[in-house]
Design an enzyme around this catalytic site. Structure first.
Site: not given
Ligand code: 13P
Length: 253
Positions: A173, A95, A167, A97, A9, A11, A213
């Site tokens: 992150g 997601h 997740e 976010e 992803n 982002k 992560s």
């Molecule tokens: P990170 O791997 O940067 O923690 O992000 C995970 C994520 O949100 C994947 O959709």
């Protein structure tokens, strides 16, 4: 029995040149890997150029979101048909976010999942608890509720298109990965719920990815868990070397 599935992803990262370079680098690095399903999810505006860079590879293309209406006055939104027109197979829906920064509800997520499947896309449906919810002992309750509401109304035939991504929001992150045991516990709980909702055969066939992560150094131990069928990778998916290493590790599992 469940083929591992690793998705990146990206982002809101990359630019036109770096997106194509990342895709081309992965296509080169991963040409010999067929034991793992691999997808990358660039920003909408780079889908077509990334599709071209991936055309000779087996890496699939995913989008990071979709709207449920087929067309019309929905400024800024992108439809299922538009994504298919750009060679997209997978779409991330729900997601964290989008849930917690943009404010998407379970009801909206449910409509998006239904529309994506009806139109022939494969949703990567994200669920996960906040840190405060975990600390209050509410992880299972929160995740079960998200799964039930997100999949509401989907019949057995349709649900088979779905990949679930667990997740935990506190792991995204932050560099703070869930331990393999923490991931396994929630994945097993989700599979149990899917068994109750759809029966054992379907629950056993659905893939559940872990995200938060995930990186080369923890891929093997996460993938070694019986109910962890893949990874949804954020930060580490932006580096050819890291993402390719994760896919290769998953292929060996
Ligand atoms: P990170 O791997 O940067 O923690 O992000 C995970 C994520 O949100 C994947 O959709």
């Amino acid at each position: 029995m469940r083929k591992p599935f690793i998705a990146g992803n990206w982002k809101m990262n990359t630019q036109s040149a770096t997106a194509v370079a990342l895709a081309a680098g992965l296509a080169r690095e991963l040409q010999a890997v067929d034991q793992v399903d691999v997808a990358v999810c660039p920003p909408f505006v780079y889908l077509q150029s990334v599709a071209a860079a991936l055309s000779a590879s087996s890496i699939a293309l995913g989008a990071q979101d979709v709207y449920f209406e087929p067309n019309g006055a929905f400024t800024g939104e992108v439809s299922v048909e538009m994504l298919k027109d750009c060679c997209v197979n997978y779409v991330i829906i729900g997601h964290s976010e989008r849930r917690h920064v943009i404010g998407e509800t379970d009801e909206l997520i449910n409509k998006k999942i239904a529309a994506a499947i009806a139109g022939g896309l494969l949703p990567i449906f994200c669920v996960g608890e906040l840190l405060a919810e975990r600390e209050a002992g509410k992880t299972n309750q929160v995740v079960m509720n998200q799964v039930k509401k997100g999949l509401a109304g989907l019949c057995k035939e349709r649900v088979q298109a779905v990949t679930i991504a667990y997740e935990p929001v506190w792991a995204i992150g932050t560099g703070k990965t869930a331990t393999p045991a923490q991931a396994q516990e929630v994945h097993a709980m989700i599979r149990q719920l899917l068994t109750e909702m759809y029966g054992k055969q379907i629950a056993q066939s659905l893939r559940i990815q872990y995200g938060g992560s995930a990186k080369p150094s923890n891929t093997a131990e996460l993938m070694a868990q019986p109910d962890v069928d893949g990874l949804l990778v954020g930060g580490a998916s932006l580096k050819v070397e890291d993402f390719a290493a994760m896919v290769k590790t998953a292929a060996k599992n």
